[in-house]
Design a protein around this motif. Structure first.
Motif, PDB file in Angstrom:
ATOM      1  N   ARG A  62       0.868  -1.205   0.015  1.00  0.00           N
ATOM      2  CA  ARG A  62       0.224   0.184  -0.448  1.00  0.00           C
ATOM      3  C   ARG A  62       1.094   1.041   0.393  1.00  0.00           C
ATOM      4  O   ARG A  62       2.010   1.545   0.751  1.00  0.00           O
ATOM      5  N   PRO A  63       0.891   2.594  -0.733  1.00  0.00           N
ATOM      6  CA  PRO A  63       1.300   3.519  -0.919  1.00  0.00           C
ATOM      7  C   PRO A  63       1.513   3.844   0.684  1.00  0.00           C
ATOM      8  O   PRO A  63       2.619   4.247   0.584  1.00  0.00           O
ATOM      9  N   ALA A  64       0.312   4.049   1.337  1.00  0.00           N
ATOM     10  CA  ALA A  64       1.329   4.512   2.882  1.00  0.00           C
ATOM     11  C   ALA A  64       1.787   3.679   3.084  1.00  0.00           C
ATOM     12  O   ALA A  64       3.216   4.491   4.032  1.00  0.00           O
ATOM     13  N   ASP A  65       2.681   1.865   3.149  1.00  0.00           N
ATOM     14  CA  ASP A  65       3.439   1.937   3.819  1.00  0.00           C
ATOM     15  C   ASP A  65       4.345   2.257   3.376  1.00  0.00           C
ATOM     16  O   ASP A  65       5.704   1.952   3.593  1.00  0.00           O
ATOM     17  N   VAL A  66       4.575   2.157   1.800  1.00  0.00           N
ATOM     18  CA  VAL A  66       6.028   2.201   1.608  1.00  0.00           C
ATOM     19  C   VAL A  66       6.137   4.055   1.563  1.00  0.00           C
ATOM     20  O   VAL A  66       8.092   4.529   1.438  1.00  0.00           O
ATOM     21  N   ALA A  67       5.844   4.717   2.073  1.00  0.00           N
ATOM     22  CA  ALA A  67       6.905   6.002   2.099  1.00  0.00           C
ATOM     23  C   ALA A  67       7.545   6.910   3.288  1.00  0.00           C
ATOM     24  O   ALA A  67       8.773   6.745   2.261  1.00  0.00           O
ATOM     25  N   ALA A  68       7.755   5.557   4.009  1.00  0.00           N
ATOM     26  CA  ALA A  68       8.742   5.575   5.184  1.00  0.00           C
ATOM     27  C   ALA A  68      10.366   4.807   3.975  1.00  0.00           C
ATOM     28  O   ALA A  68      11.455   5.602   4.016  1.00  0.00           O
ATOM     29  N   THR A  69      10.231   4.009   3.443  1.00  0.00           N
ATOM     30  CA  THR A  69      10.668   3.181   2.757  1.00  0.00           C
ATOM     31  C   THR A  69      11.428   4.292   1.455  1.00  0.00           C
ATOM     32  O   THR A  69      12.839   3.811   1.750  1.00  0.00           O
ATOM     33  N   ARG A  70      11.057   4.266   0.832  1.00  0.00           N
ATOM     34  CA  ARG A  70      10.422   5.060   0.184  1.00  0.00           C
ATOM     35  C   ARG A  70      11.709   5.997   0.006  1.00  0.00           C
ATOM     36  O   ARG A  70      13.112   6.460  -0.541  1.00  0.00           O
ATOM     37  N   ALA A  71      11.263   7.059   0.928  1.00  0.00           N
ATOM     38  CA  ALA A  71      12.655   7.738   1.827  1.00  0.00           C
ATOM     39  C   ALA A  71      13.919   7.318   2.460  1.00  0.00           C
ATOM     40  O   ALA A  71      14.690   8.025   2.241  1.00  0.00           O
TER      41      ALA A  71
ATOM     42  N   LEU B 217      15.502   4.725   1.201  1.00  0.00           N
ATOM     43  CA  LEU B 217      16.130   4.074  -0.056  1.00  0.00           C
ATOM     44  C   LEU B 217      16.733   5.397  -0.658  1.00  0.00           C
ATOM     45  O   LEU B 217      17.962   5.570  -1.573  1.00  0.00           O
ATOM     46  N   GLY B 218      15.842   6.624  -1.009  1.00  0.00           N
ATOM     47  CA  GLY B 218      15.980   8.246  -1.143  1.00  0.00           C
ATOM     48  C   GLY B 218      17.762   8.421  -0.625  1.00  0.00           C
ATOM     49  O   GLY B 218      18.461   8.670  -1.472  1.00  0.00           O
ATOM     50  N   ARG B 219      17.627   8.458   0.927  1.00  0.00           N
ATOM     51  CA  ARG B 219      19.035   8.698   1.480  1.00  0.00           C
ATOM     52  C   ARG B 219      19.956   7.557   1.360  1.00  0.00           C
ATOM     53  O   ARG B 219      21.239   7.980   0.861  1.00  0.00           O
ATOM     54  N   ARG B 220      19.727   6.779   0.903  1.00  0.00           N
ATOM     55  CA  ARG B 220      20.989   5.740   0.828  1.00  0.00           C
ATOM     56  C   ARG B 220      21.578   6.186  -0.781  1.00  0.00           C
ATOM     57  O   ARG B 220      22.539   5.978  -1.474  1.00  0.00           O
ATOM     58  N   LEU B 221      20.439   6.808  -1.784  1.00  0.00           N
ATOM     59  CA  LEU B 221      20.662   6.305  -3.027  1.00  0.00           C
ATOM     60  C   LEU B 221      22.070   7.853  -3.017  1.00  0.00           C
ATOM     61  O   LEU B 221      22.727   7.868  -3.801  1.00  0.00           O
ATOM     62  N   ILE B 222      21.010   9.081  -2.024  1.00  0.00           N
ATOM     63  CA  ILE B 222      22.522  10.187  -2.373  1.00  0.00           C
ATOM     64  C   ILE B 222      23.932   9.785  -1.595  1.00  0.00           C
ATOM     65  O   ILE B 222      24.535  10.529  -2.983  1.00  0.00           O
ATOM     66  N   GLN B 223      23.820   9.113  -1.232  1.00  0.00           N
ATOM     67  CA  GLN B 223      24.643   8.560  -0.028  1.00  0.00           C
ATOM     68  C   GLN B 223      25.869   7.883  -1.138  1.00  0.00           C
ATOM     69  O   GLN B 223      26.617   8.285  -1.120  1.00  0.00           O
ATOM     70  N   ALA B 224      25.688   6.914  -1.687  1.00  0.00           N
ATOM     71  CA  ALA B 224      25.625   6.383  -2.813  1.00  0.00           C
ATOM     72  C   ALA B 224      26.859   6.843  -3.822  1.00  0.00           C
ATOM     73  O   ALA B 224      27.584   6.222  -4.299  1.00  0.00           O
ATOM     74  N   SER B 225      25.982   7.789  -4.503  1.00  0.00           N
ATOM     75  CA  SER B 225      26.369   9.106  -5.655  1.00  0.00           C
ATOM     76  C   SER B 225      27.168   9.974  -5.278  1.00  0.00           C
ATOM     77  O   SER B 225      27.867  10.321  -6.106  1.00  0.00           O
ATOM     78  N   GLU B 226      27.980  10.253  -3.987  1.00  0.00           N
ATOM     79  CA  GLU B 226      29.170  11.282  -3.041  1.00  0.00           C
ATOM     80  C   GLU B 226      30.319  10.461  -4.763  1.00  0.00           C
ATOM     81  O   GLU B 226      31.269  11.209  -4.150  1.00  0.00           O
ATOM     82  N   THR B 227      30.358   9.227  -4.233  1.00  0.00           N
ATOM     83  CA  THR B 227      31.548   8.922  -5.213  1.00  0.00           C
ATOM     84  C   THR B 227      31.751   9.206  -6.253  1.00  0.00           C
ATOM     85  O   THR B 227      30.631   9.260  -7.191  1.00  0.00           O
ATOM     86  N   THR B 228      33.363   9.451  -6.922  1.00  0.00           N
ATOM     87  CA  THR B 228      33.120   9.550  -8.986  1.00  0.00           C
ATOM     88  C   THR B 228      34.679   8.743  -8.629  1.00  0.00           C
ATOM     89  O   THR B 228      35.930   8.251  -7.635  1.00  0.00           O
ATOM     90  N   GLY B 229      34.206   8.277 -10.229  1.00  0.00           N
ATOM     91  CA  GLY B 229      35.197   7.689 -10.892  1.00  0.00           C
ATOM     92  C   GLY B 229      36.404   8.274 -11.710  1.00  0.00           C
ATOM     93  O   GLY B 229      36.487   9.813 -11.989  1.00  0.00           O
ATOM     94  N   ARG B 230      38.016   8.238 -11.676  1.00  0.00           N
ATOM     95  CA  ARG B 230      38.929   8.844 -11.712  1.00  0.00           C
ATOM     96  C   ARG B 230      39.412   8.733 -13.280  1.00  0.00           C
ATOM     97  O   ARG B 230      39.111   7.535 -14.003  1.00  0.00           O
ATOM     98  N   ALA B 231      39.402  10.107 -14.175  1.00  0.00           N
ATOM     99  CA  ALA B 231      39.898   8.642 -15.608  1.00  0.00           C
ATOM    100  C   ALA B 231      41.076   8.507 -15.398  1.00  0.00           C
ATOM    101  O   ALA B 231      42.376   8.657 -14.430  1.00  0.00           O
TER     102      ALA B 231
END
Lengths: 664, 386
Positions: B55-64, B66-80
């Protein structure tokens, strides 16, 4: 040409392992994509070289090339082909080569199939795997070279140790090593995560299949080893709490805990510290096992020829990897960000309970295994820590663990409802209790623990099945919907239920040993011996030549109520080359139990010493392990992403009072 | 040919290292794989909501979350990738390291000159040998008085362990070609071998006859000494053997062996058990196996025995076992000694003596529970339990 190219391939593999342990690591620390790019081809190249080397050694064994010391000492030209191949790892040098082959195989698999893994993590992981490979390749080449040559090859070899001339040797070590050494890659993942500083749900997702694979093989390997010991040693026992067996049980216990942790971490990013700790511990215990078996500290069929330099070398490797990884852990673990929070009564909470108890079990086994060794090393006093110690320590720890096991899947993530879980398990609890009570009443005066064990086993099996049943059919619904829901249930949920039920099946087999019957007697041919519901008669003793042995075969019939139900042929084999006699037990499976007959000495008056057993339900012990392994494979096949969703408490208005349904 | 194979393998290994360095990849996808996992999780969550599982109501917290983790994960970048020159240098250095490590270590442990020697390829020679023996035997059957044929066959029988045939053939040689001290000594040795290393009365007569004509014949004197030892006369055995060593010409091949035997007299038969265990195996030409140094685990005494001609091995082993038995009869407080003795008898196939030695040992060591425990284990291992 095979031998020398095989030898050279091994040396080259070491050179590549050294590269693998440096360039990719340097790359992942500096985030240099070019350097990280070397990890994959080098890992695959290293595996190809080790595999070629192993194939060359196997070829030398198959064609009886006695210009290799290893072939001279461990084979005979008349051995059947399967034992010629198995004799490759039926000795110290060859088994170490198999060890490294599997190490390289896991490295190459991560390189080949791990495309989804972030490059930084994959490169660092392969680099750590490269360190392990370098250490063991160096060990092989410097102290245990399987390619040592003989200048003037003899005409015949010294034969394989007769106890090892069994199909078990062809199956047990490769399976066990796939498990034992398979945990190396999990260790490498953990060390890599600590080095690169990123431990998250993604990490757990990448590690989980490897941990599951290793765990499945280890389960099968231990079960196979236990069955082999059971039918070959002629004592009718299947587990002796022998240090070598313990050495394989410890990684299994830690690995089981690890397996459960990775699923929590993947779904909820919780238990990070536990997961990394267990990943390091599991492989450290594998290394410890390797040290115990290969260093000559212990003497057993597993230890082959020993040599003090080897012991020192392995001890060094042990100290380096275990010490190094735990130092790294101590340094980096405090930096792990705490993941999802959860209430004590929840799926996560039950898994913490699981971790604590499995770790305690593992620690007990560790103490029971190492204490006598330490005592002998320091005071010279020999003590034997056997079944009584483990029954008193390991047993009481396992009982609460097994009792709580069905509660795990019945609880919801994040915050669970204990009462609801009890409701869900009501059927299982009732079935277990009724069975135990009825058995106690029926078998009055018999063994006390057996009925309780059977009750517990029944509770576990029914608990696992009813959990699946409640997920598939939470309320009355048409059959078609039920089938659809069953098909839609994730394979990992099926895997959990099946593996848990397998544990119950094994427990059932273990509990039933209490009702076993044992007869040790010198019998005349033709004289029937009562054995539980059966009677066994040895009708004749006949000599028979084998390929590289001669044997005395006993023809025996198993009767039930005057009717012949089976014929068995236990034997005693004499291997002339090693001047050794080996008993071959005669075993027949009747129902789920087994009749087991093993021969001893023949006397001048025509009698022969025999040990006869009736073991009810004994086949379930190993059958349960097969079920567990099947559950593992089923779960492995489920590559769905896992997300733990915490449910809000059911609103009172929802369709009547029903047990809450946990997430998939 | 072997070198060509080595070169090919080394080249392939170097290629594994240098190829990725010389052909750098695009730096694009690096960050993407890191975040892909969380993107996939978010997508799966959305599809579960669409399918009505959650149910959408149940997943709201989970989605938030996951979003936090996504932002953390994108902090790293590769070097040329680095400058081409640096990459070439790294590739060259790594390749050189691979070749240097492999060549250096292989020079230590390898035997590039030694070809494979599968049994099938060597058996052609063996079959010829077998047919040759069969031919000579057939010939001797039709002409039993061919002295030359007999003299070829006698040592062959000894090597093959067919001692009955050897004794018969040596007797035939003496019958056909007449007595000589050396022929009699050979016959004596065959008789000893036939009797499993015991210098029997027959054998002794033959040696005595040989020594009457040639009092310094080394082979006969060696067995004379062994006979004394087996009679329990250690001093005489020692005198005989020491004289044999003293009078031996320098570089005589047998002095080393006789010295060993004298050393055994001095109570050093400690290696007896192990030696028996090793040397009474099928004796797969251990002299050859020892060419690269003794086999691992093979004690020096065993190696010395192994270097004896097959005929004398048995006798030497027998002497060592007897010496051990005699010593234990005098002083039984030697647990390890008893274990060796029992094992040695078992290996020699003398069940009765093994059982008796076990009983003696149990008596002698009755006060020592650890030692008797070990005896029990051994008895079990050897199947000697009564």
């Amino acid at each position: 040409m095979f031998i020398e190219t095989g030898h050279f391939a091994l040396v080259l593999a070491l050179a590549l392992a050294l590269v693998q342990s440096t360039l990719p690591l340097w790359g992942s620390v500096r985030r240099d994509l070019t350097l990280m790019g070397t990890a994959v081809p080098v890992a695959i190249g290293q595996f190809a070289l080790v595999a070629y080397s192993f194939a060359c050694l196997a070829e030398a064994h198959v064609v009886s090339d006695f210009s290799l010391v290893n072939v001279v000492e461990n084979t005979h030209s008349t051995q059947p082909l399967v034992y010629k191949i198995a004799s490759v790892w039926g000795n110290h040098e060859g088994s170490m080569l198999l060890w490294v082959l599997i190490l390289a195989l896991f490295g190459a698999s991560v390189a080949g199939f791990g495309r989804g893994i972030p490059m930084v993590l994959r490169s660092a992981t392969l680099a750590v795997q490269g360190w392990i490979a370098s250490a063991f390749l160096l060990f092989i080449l410097l102290t245990s070279d399987p390619f040592a040559r003989v200048a003037r090859p003899p005409i015949e070899g010294r034969d394989l140790n007769p106890i090892l001339q069994d199909l078990g040797l062809a199956i047990h070590p490769p399976l066990l090593y796939l498990g034992y050494v398979g945990f190396s890659i999990v260790f490498s993942f953990a060390a890599a995560a600590l080095i690169t500083g990123r431990v998250d749900a993604g990490w757990a997702r990448f590690v989980r299949p490897w941990a599951l694979l290793a765990w499945t093989f280890l389960t099968l390997g231990i079960a196979m080893g236990s069955y082999w010991a059971y039918y070959t040693l002629g004592w009718g026992g299947f587990w002796f709490w022998d240090p070598v067996e313990n050495a394989s049980l410890m990684p299994w216990l830690a690995g089981t805990a690890l397996l459960h942790c990775t699923s929590v971490m993947e779904k909820r990013e919780a238990l990070k510290v536990w997961t990394i700790f267990l990943a390091i511990t599991t492989f450290s215990l594998s290394l410890l096992g390797t040290f115990l078996v290969r260093s000559g500290v212990l003497t057993s069929v597993h230890s082959f020829a020993s040599d003090p330099t080897r012991g020192t070398f392995i001890l060094l490797i042990l100290a380096l990897f275990i010490g190094g990884s735990f130092a790294l852990y101590a340094w980096r673990a405090p930096m792990l960000r705490v993941g999802g929070i959860f209430a004590p009564v929840s799926r996560e909470g039950s898994l913490v309970f699981n971790n604590l108890f499995l770790s305690a079990c593992c620690a007990t086994v560790l103490v029971g295994t190492l204490y006598p060794l330490a005592l002998e090393a320091t005071t010279g006093q020999k003590i034997s820590v056997g079944a009584p110690f483990f029954n008193l320590t390991f047993g009481p720890l396992m009982v609460p663990l097994l009792f709580v096991m069905p509660f795990g899947p019945a609880l919801a993530w994040k915050r669970g409802d204990l009462l609801g879980a009890v409701q869900r398990l009501m059927v299982a609890l009732t079935v277990g209790l009724v069975i135990a009570v009825v058995l106690v009443a029926v078998t009055r005066g018999g063994p006390v623990l057996a009925p309780l064990g059977v009750g517990l086993a029944a509770y576990i099996i029914v608990g696992a099945l009813s959990d699946v049943a409640l997920r598939v059919r939470p309320r009355p619904m048409p059959l078609r919907t039920v089938v659809e829901r069953a098909a839609g249930l994730p394979r990992s949920a099926w895997g959990t239920a099946i593996a848990h039920a397998g544990m119950g099946v094994t427990l059932l087999g273990l509990a039933a040993t209490g009702w076993g019957v044992e007869r040790i007697a010198a019998v005349h041919p033709g004289q029937p011996v009562d054995l539980g519901p059966y009677s066994v008669t040895i009708t004749a003793l006949v000599p028979r030549p084998g390929p590289n042995y001669s044997e005395t075969l006993a023809q025996a019939v198993v009767m039930e109520g005057g009717r012949v139900v089976a014929e068995i042929t236990p034997a005693k084999r004499f291997f002339a080359t090693r001047q050794q006699t080996v008993a071959e037990a005669g075993i027949v499976t009747l129902g789920l139990g087994q009749v087991y007959v093993s021969l001893g000495d023949q006397h001048p008056d025509g009698t022969i010493d025999t040990r006869m057993f009736w073991k009810p339900l004994v086949s379930l012990i190993w059958g349960g392990a097969l079920v567990m392994a099947f559950g593992g494979l089923l779960s492995l096949s489920d590559r769905r992403l896992r997300i733990g969703v915490a449910f809000r408490r059911p609103r009172p208005a929802a369709a009547g009072p029903r047990p809450p349904v946990p997430a998939e | 040919m072997v070198w060509l194979a080595f070169a090919f393998m080394a080249a392939a290994a170097v290629l594994c290292v240098s190829w990725p360095l010389l052909r750098p990849r695009e730096a694009a996808a690096e960050g993407a794989t890191d975040t892909a996992f969380y993107r996939d999780q978010l997508r799966e969550l959305a599809s579960d909501v669409d399918r009505g599982i959650l149910r959408p109501a149940d997943v709201a917290a989970t989605r938030a979350e996951l979003g936090r983790r996504l932002i953390q994960a994108s902090e790293t970048t590769g070097r040329a990738p680095g400058a081409p020159r640096r990459r070439v240098a790294t590739a060259a250095a790594a390749g050189a390291l691979v070749v240097a490590v492999a060549a250096g270590l292989y020079a230590e442990v390898g035997h590039p000159g030694q070809p494979d020697a599968p049994l099938a390829a060597r058996e052609t020679g063996q079959t010829d040998f077998a047919t040759a023996i069969a031919k000579i035997e057939a010939h001797l059957a039709s002409d039993p008085n061919d002295g030359r044929g007999l003299e070829i066959m006698a040592p062959v029988y000894m090597k093959m362990g067919r001692f009955d045939d050897a004794v018969r053939t040596y007797r035939d040689i003496i019958r056909v070609r007449g007595r000589s001290p050396s022929r009699e000594a050979e016959l004596g040795q065959a008789l000893v071998m036939q009797a499993d290393g015991v210098v029997t009365g027959d054998a002794r007569q033959v040696f005595d006859a040989a020594l009457k004509d040639d009092p310094v014949l080394p082979q006969a004197r060696f067995f004379e000494g062994l006979a004394s030892l087996q009679d329990g006369d250690k001093a005489k055995a020692r005198a005989t053997w020491e004289a044999l060593i003293r009078e031996a010409p320098p570089e005589a091949p047998y002095t080393k062996i006789v010295r060993e035997r004298v050393a055994e007299l001095d109570g050093a038969p400690a290696r007896g058990g192990a030696a028996v265990a090793r040397a009474t195996g099928p004796a797969p030409d251990p002299a050859g196996a020892a060419a690269r140094g003794p086999l691992p685990g093979m004690p020096a005494g065993a190696a010395a025995i192994a270097s004896l001609p097959a005929g004398q091995q048995q006798a030497a082993i027998r002497g060592m076992v007897d010496g051990l038995a005699a010593r234990l009869a005098e002083n039984g407080q030697d647990g390890a000694g008893w274990l060796r003795l029992v094992r040695a008898y078992r290996v020699l196939g003398e069940q009765d003596k093994a059982v008796k030695a076990l009983a003696d040992a149990r008596r002698a060591l009755a006060g020592d529970p650890q030692a008797t425990g070990e005896l029990d284990r051994l008895a079990h291992e050897l199947g000697l339990e009564s």
